[in-house]
Design an enzyme around this catalytic site. Structure first.
Site, PDB file in Angstrom:
ATOM      1  N   ALA A  82       4.793  -0.327   3.478  1.00 30.80           N
ATOM      2  CA  ALA A  82       3.675   0.466   4.001  1.00 30.80           C
ATOM      3  C   ALA A  82       4.086   1.399   5.131  1.00 30.80           C
ATOM      4  O   ALA A  82       3.411   1.506   6.148  1.00 30.80           O
ATOM      5  CB  ALA A  82       2.523  -0.440   4.433  1.00 30.80           C
ATOM      6  N   ILE A  97      10.800   5.849  -9.065  1.00 33.07           N
ATOM      7  CA  ILE A  97      10.229   6.151  -7.749  1.00 33.07           C
ATOM      8  C   ILE A  97      10.262   4.899  -6.890  1.00 33.07           C
ATOM      9  O   ILE A  97       9.340   4.089  -6.912  1.00 33.07           O
ATOM     10  CB  ILE A  97       8.777   6.671  -7.880  1.00 33.07           C
ATOM     11  CG1 ILE A  97       8.658   7.747  -8.961  1.00 33.07           C
ATOM     12  CG2 ILE A  97       8.284   7.171  -6.528  1.00 33.07           C
ATOM     13  CD1 ILE A  97       9.397   9.028  -8.666  1.00 33.07           C
ATOM     14  N   ARG A 134      10.702  -2.767  -6.450  1.00 30.71           N
ATOM     15  CA  ARG A 134      11.040  -1.361  -6.301  1.00 30.71           C
ATOM     16  C   ARG A 134      11.717  -0.911  -7.597  1.00 30.71           C
ATOM     17  O   ARG A 134      12.528  -1.644  -8.153  1.00 30.71           O
ATOM     18  CB  ARG A 134      11.989  -1.182  -5.121  1.00 30.71           C
ATOM     19  CG  ARG A 134      11.287  -1.348  -3.782  1.00 30.71           C
ATOM     20  CD  ARG A 134      12.260  -1.685  -2.681  1.00 30.71           C
ATOM     21  NE  ARG A 134      12.558  -3.115  -2.658  1.00 30.71           N
ATOM     22  CZ  ARG A 134      13.450  -3.671  -1.841  1.00 30.71           C
ATOM     23  NH1 ARG A 134      14.136  -2.934  -1.011  1.00 30.71           N
ATOM     24  NH2 ARG A 134      13.652  -4.977  -1.848  1.00 30.71           N
ATOM     25  N   LYS A 168      17.052  -0.334   2.508  1.00 32.81           N
ATOM     26  CA  LYS A 168      17.042  -0.047   3.934  1.00 32.81           C
ATOM     27  C   LYS A 168      17.155  -1.287   4.813  1.00 32.81           C
ATOM     28  O   LYS A 168      17.032  -1.204   6.019  1.00 32.81           O
ATOM     29  CB  LYS A 168      15.764   0.723   4.275  1.00 32.81           C
ATOM     30  CG  LYS A 168      15.700   2.082   3.576  1.00 32.81           C
ATOM     31  CD  LYS A 168      14.539   2.915   4.065  1.00 32.81           C
ATOM     32  CE  LYS A 168      14.544   4.304   3.461  1.00 32.81           C
ATOM     33  NZ  LYS A 168      14.171   4.308   2.024  1.00 32.81           N
ATOM     34  N   CYS A 215     -16.203 -12.365   6.857  1.00 30.95           N
ATOM     35  CA  CYS A 215     -14.823 -12.707   7.182  1.00 30.95           C
ATOM     36  C   CYS A 215     -14.703 -12.719   8.691  1.00 30.95           C
ATOM     37  O   CYS A 215     -14.731 -11.676   9.324  1.00 30.95           O
ATOM     38  CB  CYS A 215     -13.871 -11.678   6.564  1.00 30.95           C
ATOM     39  SG  CYS A 215     -12.253 -11.630   7.332  1.00 30.95           S
ATOM     40  N   CYS A 236     -12.182 -13.776  10.537  1.00 32.58           N
ATOM     41  CA  CYS A 236     -10.865 -13.434  11.092  1.00 32.58           C
ATOM     42  C   CYS A 236     -10.746 -11.929  11.332  1.00 32.58           C
ATOM     43  O   CYS A 236     -10.244 -11.492  12.349  1.00 32.58           O
ATOM     44  CB  CYS A 236      -9.754 -13.884  10.161  1.00 32.58           C
ATOM     45  SG  CYS A 236      -9.774 -15.643   9.801  1.00 32.58           S
ATOM     46  N   SER A 244      11.448   3.438  -2.802  1.00 32.56           N
ATOM     47  CA  SER A 244      11.319   3.967  -1.461  1.00 32.56           C
ATOM     48  C   SER A 244      12.208   5.211  -1.333  1.00 32.56           C
ATOM     49  O   SER A 244      13.351   5.189  -1.795  1.00 32.56           O
ATOM     50  CB  SER A 244      11.779   2.913  -0.459  1.00 32.56           C
ATOM     51  OG  SER A 244      11.845   3.462   0.825  1.00 32.56           O
ATOM     52  N   HIS A 280       8.053   7.223   5.758  1.00 33.75           N
ATOM     53  CA  HIS A 280       9.436   7.396   6.196  1.00 33.75           C
ATOM     54  C   HIS A 280       9.679   8.796   6.757  1.00 33.75           C
ATOM     55  O   HIS A 280       9.156   9.776   6.229  1.00 33.75           O
ATOM     56  CB  HIS A 280      10.385   7.157   5.029  1.00 33.75           C
ATOM     57  CG  HIS A 280      10.468   5.718   4.630  1.00 33.75           C
ATOM     58  ND1 HIS A 280      11.212   4.802   5.332  1.00 33.75           N
ATOM     59  CD2 HIS A 280       9.875   5.039   3.625  1.00 33.75           C
ATOM     60  CE1 HIS A 280      11.085   3.613   4.753  1.00 33.75           C
ATOM     61  NE2 HIS A 280      10.279   3.724   3.723  1.00 33.75           N
ATOM     62  N   CYS A 318     -13.910 -17.397   3.808  1.00 29.67           N
ATOM     63  CA  CYS A 318     -14.708 -16.351   3.168  1.00 29.67           C
ATOM     64  C   CYS A 318     -14.666 -16.379   1.650  1.00 29.67           C
ATOM     65  O   CYS A 318     -15.534 -15.802   1.006  1.00 29.67           O
ATOM     66  CB  CYS A 318     -14.316 -14.978   3.697  1.00 29.67           C
ATOM     67  SG  CYS A 318     -12.593 -14.560   3.407  1.00 29.67           S
TER      68      CYS A 318
END
Lengths: 476, 412, 136
Positions: A36, A323, A298, A238, A394, A396, A325, A39, A436
């Site tokens: 997430a 495709i 990946r 990486k 929820c 939390c 990273s 880059h 939840c």
């Protein structure tokens, strides 16, 4: 992510566009299980598609995230070196960055410590890339698809492509449910994109699924890092990253395991390698703050680069394959590039009418209100208009019943627990759904007019419960 | 005096009740769910109320008894109301179905309960299919929602809720293949091992753990292996159980986020806030009770802590200083962590770190013996207590350290 | 699996059979070594107090347990199930049979805690009662 971005871009034009996904929700493949990160673009070899599309994608995300209401945080990233060899590797990265016109700064330990006080004693220096950051990848896919749908696109889920046939009008797609005639087909099938290429008669390209495992850690230690921290580059990807999620959890991973066959399980050894890797950058007892583990795949291509372009021998088919990273970062640029290729073909064929953008195309998308981002006044007003915003489901993450109902009602809407999780994130907190889950089951059943026992975790046979325990056996 | 209690489980109801009985003019009880009782309504088994009501009640009965008393005493109850944020000055932001509310009571009592440790907290590797539940979630779905959560079960962890659910599933006509416990001793009460497992010939595998979950959609199997003394699984002795559900009963943690936000000092060994013998936290007027402080064995214990706090919240004069209390050498948890100096006996609640037969326990301060007591046995699953007479405590001054420890050479 | 514990239905014991019982009378939880010597007579080892013997005798001659379950609740807008219990202990050997029968029963709102839903359930001498009130 790539398919969703292509879908959004194609929906600009006066076409009938259908988005097909074999899973029961959008963004269920690599898009849901990755680091997430947006880059910076200093890492890929200059001259590759990866390099140029990374840089262009990053630029596009800064505007698309605003248009599409997607959460991003430009926190910057650091690549860290612990010995002379790694320092040299970072020097190379610095040069690559310069060629790609990515601003980077080399920092010595003292300067690094100002930015990251918790670094390991071994860290000697590092590369700082200010223009990089975090993104909410689930939201990004949903917003891209939602934007496409609002502009007239269509969505078919749980449908898998089994075969392609050339017909005079274009292509006949055989899916697991029906036969679909189409003029054009865009292949963004992730780790299975090579399979679709085979169906289109191309076997020069192959994809190796590379599994990466991750630990998600408690929010209470989210403050341990401010930037995305990479180790100096190694052969496989990486390396193990220490980062935050956009919602403030610490996250570490991935390791790298090349697989013969896609398999998303986590292993004891893999998860331990992730902990060990993270500790090289930040020495901290992460194992006391574990919240969740997952693994992602990946799509590593046999060419070492992304493959974009029309099929060699199958008119109307366009591929976006291999495709990995920085695919998430590059996705908008990949979509733009591929749609441009399609436009050129249309232009040459004299179909100018379909490559002119629709007059009423709306580039924007808005998610339903998120209480955690509202001012107290707005929140109070929302509750007064709709009391279900006052009832927290929820605890939390502080998500209300109203937000869950909207996640189900929106387009594309959630149809199972993971769908709700990706749209408004209940079950992602400390209790991991302990409190939840029963609530979410009730709300989903109500909204869908279905029995409680029919609710699934992620579609198909992922049933949470078997039946009502006081109905005679066999009744669902 | 205005008292606000957060949480309508056994602790919250008992605290509200005792504050009201002690003379607080306004007592407000906040409950996030649509019914009072906390986890009691889903605990349909007996074993509740033996000390609080002097009767062996089911969870729902215990809750309803308390609820009636709360209503009769004139406690104001807000259902579907959750505290979003708490501040050190006792300000409270509450979300209700009518809008947001800001409160600032004279006394704030946290009775927020505990949460179960999920799969992610112990990093069980493998696939991530549907069919992995914590025991309490499975209990809610079975007993309240009336759903069959699985047909064939394996249970990891021998905590009480896991044991109770092993029996519950069996009585529902379902199959429990076994219970694995990482430690060499059970996590739950011995009586529950007897009446929930042995009664139904459900095997208990001590020093075992679940090493993997298999199944792409729904759980299809779990693998279980014995562990070496360091807790590492011996993979060559792994066994596979074909089950559709894995139930986790691997510990409870005080649900302490709100308290942490309020700037309260936390105790690492309990995961809850540090409290004195009246369950007051390190801020005047803020109390924490029940499983939100530490995990107690029984709902009765939880209610008793709340009674103490509710009364003290109204009646206790400001303290004249505190001493620290610490457990050492085989003592894992001690409540309270602080002693408010006063001329009364002090009861310390504690848990042993491992099972010990015939140990002697001693409490000292500045090298002087305050109390000593022998026990037939101590078990980590059972919270024990020791009383220190007021006259012995007279020598303890503010800032002193009171130490609770097992005597060397005692026990086995 | 050397740590495996397995103990079957105690009522199936015949003279000479031995069994390990955890005494549940107090938190000490003595691991009683019980041997059946004859009709209703047992030999108990490892008990730290006389109560262990009483428990072992009770447990090996006529073990009894409480019983609780839920039944389907009709007519409520809030609750799908009503928790129920038997108002006295019953023979342990009958638990599974009772459980199976109770699963077929239903209740209707309004119901008050303590209401008898079925008296003398399966002629066991115990009544099935509601374990909470549901008004609507």
């Amino acid at each position: 992510m790539v398919g969703a971005a292509i879908f959004r871009e194609l929906c600009r034009f006066p076409l009938r566009v259908l988005l097909l996904d074999q899973l029961h929700d959008v963004g269920g493949g690599a898009s849901r299980a990755n680091t997430a990160i947006l880059h910076g673009g200093f890492d890929p070899l200059p001259g590759t598609l990866m390099s140029s599309l990374n840089v262009e994608g990053l630029r596009l995300w800064s505007s698309w995230s605003r248009q599409l209401d997607v959460e991003v945080e430009w926190c910057g990233s650091l690549v860290l070196a612990t010995d002379d060899e790694e320092l040299a590797a970072i020097g190379d990265l610095c040069l690559r960055g310069r060629k790609a016109r990515v601003p980077t700064v080399f920092l010595l330990r003292d300067a690094l410590l100002n930015r990251e006080p918790n670094l390991a004693a071994e860290v000697k220096g590092g590369l700082f890339a200010p223009v990089s950051g975090l993104i909410n990848p689930f939201q990004a896919v949903i917003a891209l698809v939602g934007n496409g749908l609002a502009n007239g696109g269509e969505l078919a889920l749980g449908e898998r492509v089994l075969g392609l046939r050339k017909i005079p009008e274009g292509i006949e797609v055989q899916t697991s449910k029906r036969t679909l005639p189409t003029r054009f087909l865009f292949n963004a099938a992730g780790v299975e994109a090579d399979h679709l290429m085979h169906l289109a008669g191309e076997d020069w390209f192959s994809i190796t699924p590379r599994r990466g495992q991750y630990h998600v850690l408690d929010k209470s230690i989210g403050h341990l890092v401010r930037h995305v921290l990479f180790p100096a580059p190694r052969k496989l990807g990486k390396g193990i990253v220490v980062t935050r999620t956009i919602h403030g959890n610490l996250m570490i991973g991935p390791n790298a395991e090349d697989l013969d066959e896609s398999d998303l399980l986590t292993t004891r050894e893999g998860l331990q390698a992730v902990l060990a890797g993270a500790k090289k950058l930040i020495p901290f007892p992460f194992e006391r703050y574990l919240v969740a583990q997952f693994s992602g795949l990946r799509a590593v291509s046999s060419t070492g680069d992304f493959h974009l372009g029309p099929a060699h021998a199958f008119p109307g088919v366009f591929h976006a394959a291999g495709i990995k990273s920085p695919g998430l970062t590059a996705a908008p640029a990949i979509a733009r590039r591929l749609v441009e290729m399609w436009q050129e073909r249309m232009d040459l064929a004299g179909h100018k009418e379909v490559i002119a953008q629709k007059m009423d195309w709306d580039p924007t998308f808005r998610f339903p209100p998120k209480l955690s981002e509202c001012s107290l006044g707005d929140r109070d007003r929302l509750i007064r208009e709709n009391p279900s915003y006052g009832r927290i489901v929820c605890r939390c993450e502080g998500i209300s019943e109203g937000e869950v109902r909207e996640a189900i009602r929106m387009q594309p809407g959630a149809t199972d627990l993971d769908g709700i999780k990706r749209r408004c994130r209940p079950t992602t907190g400390r209790c991991q759904g302990g409190f939840c889950t029963p609530r979410l089951v009730e709300i989903l059943a109500q909204e869908r007019g279905a029995p409680l026992s029919s609710i699934t975790k992620f579609g198909e046979a992922s049933r949470l419960t078997w039946r009502d325990n006081r109905e005679p056996s066999g009744c669902e | 005096m205005r008292v606000t209690v957060i949480g309508g489980g056994p602790a919250g109801m008992a605290a509200a009740l005792s504050a009201k009985r002690a003379g607080a003019e306004e007592v407000l009880l906040l409950e996030r769910a649509e019914r009072l009782g906390g986890v009691l309504p889903q605990c349909i088994h007996t074993g509740f109320g033996v000390s609080y009501f002097k009767e062996d009640l089911t969870g729902p009965e215990f809750a309803e008894r308390l609820e009636r008393l709360v209503a009769k005493a004139g406690v104001e109850v807000w259902l579907n109301s959750i505290a979003l944020q708490a501040f050190p000055d006792r300000q409270l932001l509450v979300s209700t179905r009518l809008g947001l509310r800001a409160l600032r009571p004279d006394v704030l009592i946290f009775a927020v309960g505990a949460r179960e440790r999920p799969r992610g907290a112990i990093a069980i590797p493998g696939d991530r299919p549907a069919g992995v539940f914590t025991a309490g979630t499975a209990q809610y779905m079975t007993n309240i929602q009336g759903l069959q959560v699985g047909r064939e079960f394996f249970i990891l962890g021998s905590g009480d809720i896991g044991l109770i659910m092993a029996r519950r599933f069996t009585l529902e006509g379902l199959i429990v293949h076994g219970v694995a416990e990482l430690m060499p001793f059970p996590g739950g009460l011995s009586r529950n091992v007897q009446q929930c497992l042995r009664d139904y010939a459900i095997p208990l595998y001590l020093s075992h753990t679940v090493t993997g979950v298999r199944g792409k959609q729904r759980v299809e199997a779990v693998t279980v292996a014995p562990v070496d003394p360091n807790g590492y699984p011996l993979r060559d002795q792994e066994r596979t159980y074909a089950v559709d559900s894995l139930i986790l009963s691997v510990g409870l943690l005080p649900e302490a986020e709100l308290l942490r936000q309020a700037g309260l000092t936390m105790a690492p060994e309990t995961g809850g806030p540090a409290v004195d013998q009246y369950y007051q936290c390190e801020r005047e007027g803020i109390f924490a009770v029940g499983n939100g402080v530490a995990i107690w064995d029984l709902a009765d214990n939880v209610a008793e802590t709340a009674e103490v706090a509710g009364r003290a919240a109204v009646l206790c004069p400001p303290g004249r200083g505190w001493a620290r209390v610490e457990g050492r050498g085989g003592i894992r948890v001690v409540i309270p962590q602080r002693w408010r100096l006063e001329d009364r006996d002090l009861v310390l609640h504690f848990r042993a770190g491992k099972p010990t037969i015939a140990p002697r326990l001693r409490v000292t301060c500045k090298g002087q013996l305050l109390a000593r007591r022998g026990y037939a046995a101590l078990r980590p699953a059972e919270m024990e207590e020791i009383r220190i007479p007021a006259e012995k405590l007279a020598m303890v001054e503010a800032g002193d350290l009171v130490v609770l420890e097992l005597e060397e050479g005692s026990g086995g | 699996m050397d740590k495996e514990e397995r103990s079957g239905q105690i009522s199936n014991l015949s003279p000479g059979d031995g069994i390990t019982l955890t005494c549940i009378t107090c938190p000490v939880g003595c691991e009683l070594e019980v041997t059946l010597e004859g009709e209703g007579e047992v030999r108990v080892l490892n008990n730290r107090c006389p109560r262990g013997v009483d428990y072992a005798v009770q447990e090996t001659t006529a073990p009894e347990r409480t019983f609780t379950s839920t039944v389907k609740l009709r007519g409520s807008s809030l609750e799908r199930r009503l928790p129920v219990r038997l108002d006295r202990v019953i023979a342990k050997a009958r638990l599974l049979e009772v459980a199976e029968y109770v699963r077929t029963l239903e209740a209707q709102v309004p119901v008050t805690m303590g209401d008898v839903l079925q008296d003398d359930l399966l002629k066991l001498g115990a009544n099935l009662v509601a374990s909470r009130s549901v008004k609507e």
